[in-house]
Scaffold this active site. Structure first.
Site, PDB file in Angstrom:
ATOM      1  N   GLN A 162       0.851  -1.193   0.000  1.00 38.68           N
ATOM      2  CA  GLN A 162       0.000   0.000   0.000  1.00 38.68           C
ATOM      3  C   GLN A 162       0.886   1.243   0.000  1.00 38.68           C
ATOM      4  O   GLN A 162       1.559   1.519   0.996  1.00 38.68           O
ATOM      5  CB  GLN A 162      -0.858  -0.043   1.268  1.00 38.68           C
ATOM      6  CG  GLN A 162      -1.813   1.089   1.450  1.00 38.68           C
ATOM      7  CD  GLN A 162      -2.393   1.087   2.865  1.00 38.68           C
ATOM      8  OE1 GLN A 162      -1.701   0.787   3.827  1.00 38.68           O
ATOM      9  NE2 GLN A 162      -3.654   1.415   2.992  1.00 38.68           N
ATOM     10  N   SER A 197       4.868  -1.477   4.003  1.00 39.50           N
ATOM     11  CA  SER A 197       5.040  -2.878   4.403  1.00 39.50           C
ATOM     12  C   SER A 197       5.070  -3.768   3.171  1.00 39.50           C
ATOM     13  O   SER A 197       4.256  -3.588   2.252  1.00 39.50           O
ATOM     14  CB  SER A 197       3.879  -3.328   5.294  1.00 39.50           C
ATOM     15  OG  SER A 197       3.744  -2.472   6.384  1.00 39.50           O
ATOM     16  N   GLU A 280      -9.312  -1.825   5.599  1.00 39.59           N
ATOM     17  CA  GLU A 280      -8.068  -2.120   6.314  1.00 39.59           C
ATOM     18  C   GLU A 280      -8.362  -2.229   7.805  1.00 39.59           C
ATOM     19  O   GLU A 280      -7.966  -3.179   8.473  1.00 39.59           O
ATOM     20  CB  GLU A 280      -7.053  -0.998   6.063  1.00 39.59           C
ATOM     21  CG  GLU A 280      -5.765  -1.156   6.874  1.00 39.59           C
ATOM     22  CD  GLU A 280      -4.713  -0.091   6.545  1.00 39.59           C
ATOM     23  OE1 GLU A 280      -5.095   1.016   6.103  1.00 39.59           O
ATOM     24  OE2 GLU A 280      -3.524  -0.371   6.729  1.00 39.59           O
TER      25      GLU A 280
END
Ligand SMILES: Cc1cc2nc3c(=O)[nH]c(=O)nc-3n(C[C@H](O)[C@H](O)[C@H](O)COP(=O)(O)OP(=O)(O)OC[C@H]3O[C@@H](n4cnc5c(N)ncnc54)[C@H](O)[C@@H]3O)c2cc1C
Length: 442
Positions: A162, A197, A280
């Site tokens: 993301q 990440s 999310e």
């Protein structure tokens, strides 16, 4: 590292998204291996029959998959393929795209069967993909894009990341500065992202970029799917206090994106990003439907393994933590059922907020139980813990500190809940209505 150990690292040792298996990520994209079932619809609206009939059908399908592909003996990819093809990946998605057109609440019952039989928790295998990219691509992308991307995402042939946060835009995400300019049928993107990440493992990224700096900050954004293997995409690791390098800086230098990889309309990126962010938080905070799993399961295993360290005070703490974890689990299940076919909303932030704080307390408990032994963990290094150190409580404690930052800080989530659910006065906003280029930035 065996599949079982990877599963236990990702799915049992923590209730939080962990670093996906490098083995999964290193595997080349095998999109062409994917036989496709016909897509019957591209919306997630329930299709035929009554809700009860759709629920019964999904449960029967889950039992069928567990019988034909026992998750404890079937290779993981094969098991996930069977789940996707049976419509159990996201039961509320259309048939042919990993769903059955059922109500989202049915997923909890399906997961209980799949995970109760030893199946993995898909969210932890491809967190940005499963919990965020999939609903965003389905709701805002073309049918072709969904057909191309969803199956490899679910079976973990293609991991996702993301590309939202930037050095000057974290909580204030809408202030981001990465630019995308249209050149012919392509977009040319330049800028810097941070804390990304799994960027080093990902094949695809969800990217939010500024396409019109003359609009107020929320209105000049557009949303894209970026190929992380494209020229102009450079990934640099960032080391964390656990020793691992789970996230990265990503530098974009005239990276090109075809217009067909745009999600939503030009200038509507913020609306699309809300789909990602609400999903999310629901996904992170939703947890597992299986009682005693996640971080509390990890604490219970430690408690059973170390009777020599028991004290009445620690016992009372563990009981209280278990009660809170179970209340959170049941709240998550109730939330999924009540959600019906509504898109994820601000309510999803409740589970994220309480789950993050509970997770930290659970690992604080583990450290208090272990005492100085907790400092002796073996996996302090860029590759993370080794197979034997899957439940390294020192590492899990350190990692849990990030839970109240990632996916929206607890302070920001309290603002969201206060404003949107409790109707409290809004946060102070000094840049409302101003063109983005006139807003002072650090
Ligand atoms: C482990 C981890 C993984 C991450 N992965 C990703 C990823 O994959 N992709 C991605 O895009 N980002 C990722 N992030 C970034 C994350 O989303 C941001 O760190 C987060 O949104 C906070 O932004 P910031 O770090 O810039 O802090 P800031 O926004 O600068 O906040 C600093 C402090 O100020 C507080 N604060 C800020 N605004 C307010 C306000 N209005 N009211 C009250 N308090 C406020 C915050 O709560 C915080 O305590 C990750 C972060 C972590 C820790």
């Amino acid at each position: 590292m065996t599949t079982e150990v990877v599963w236990s690292r990702l799915g049992v040792a923590t209730s939080w998204p962990a670093r996906p298996s490098a083995n999964v990520a290193r595997r080349r994209s095998r999109t062409d291996d994917h036989p496709r079932r016909p897509v019957t619809s591209t919306t997630s609206t329930p299709t035929t029959g009554s809700p009860a009939a759709r629920r019964a059908r999904a449960i029967e399908a889950a039992r069928g998959v567990v019988e034909s592909h026992p998750p404890t003996t079937t290779p993981r990819r094969e098991f996930l393929e069977a789940c996707f093809d049976a419509g159990l990946a996201w039961v509320h998605f259309p048939e042919g795209l990993g769903g059955l057109g059922a109500e989202p609440g049915v997923q909890a019952a399906v997961d209980e069967i799949l995970q109760g039989a030893g199946g993995p928790i898909p969210f932890w295998l491809n967190p940005m993909g499963y919990g965020m990219a999939a609903p965003t691509v389905l709701h805002h992308g073309s049918a072709e894009l969904s057909e191309r991307l969803l199956r490899p995402l679910y079976v973990c042939d293609e991991l996702w990341c993301q590309l939202f946060s930037e050095p000057g835009a974290g909580s204030d995400l809408a202030g981001l500065a990465t630019r995308a300019e249209k050149v012919g049928d392509e977009w040319v993107v330049s800028g810097q992202k941070v804390w990304t990440s799994s960027a080093h493992l990902a094949r695809w990224a969800l990217l939010l970029a500024r396409t019109d700096p003359d609009q107020p900050k929320h209105r000049g954004l557009t949303y894209f799917v970026l190929d992380m293997h494209a020229p102009g995409v450079e990934v640099r690791p960032l080391r964390q206090m656990t020793g691992e390098a789970e996230f990265n800086e990503v530098h974009l230098t005239e990276a090109r994106i075809p217009d067909s990889h745009r999600l939503g309309e030009v200038g509507e990126g913020w609306r699309v990003a809300m789909t990602t962010l609400m999903n999310e938080r629901s996904a992170i905070g939703g947890g597992s439907s299986v009682r005693g799993s996640g971080s509390i399961g990890s604490a219970l295993r430690l408690w059973r393994a170390r009777p020599d360290l028991h004290t009445p005070e620690l016992r009372a703490r563990l009981v209280e933590l278990f009660a809170r974890a179970d209340a959170a689990r049941l709240t998550g299940d109730r939330f999924r059922v009540e959600q019906g076919d509504r898109p994820a909303g601000a309510e999803g932030s409740i589970g994220k907020l309480t789950g993050a704080e509970l997770n930290q307390e659970v690992y604080e408990f583990c450290l208090d139980l272990l005492g100085p032994d907790a400092a002796l963990y073996s996996g302090y290094g860029p590759d993370g813990p080794d197979a034997e150190a899957a439940e390294d409580y020192g590492r899990l404690f350190l990692r849990s500190r990030a839970n109240t930052i990632e996916g929206g800080t607890s302070e920001v989530l309290r603002n969201i809940l206060g404003e949107r659910l409790l109707g409290l006065p809004g946060d102070v906003r000094v840049d409302t209505g101003k063109p983005w280029r006139d807003v002072p930035r650090g």
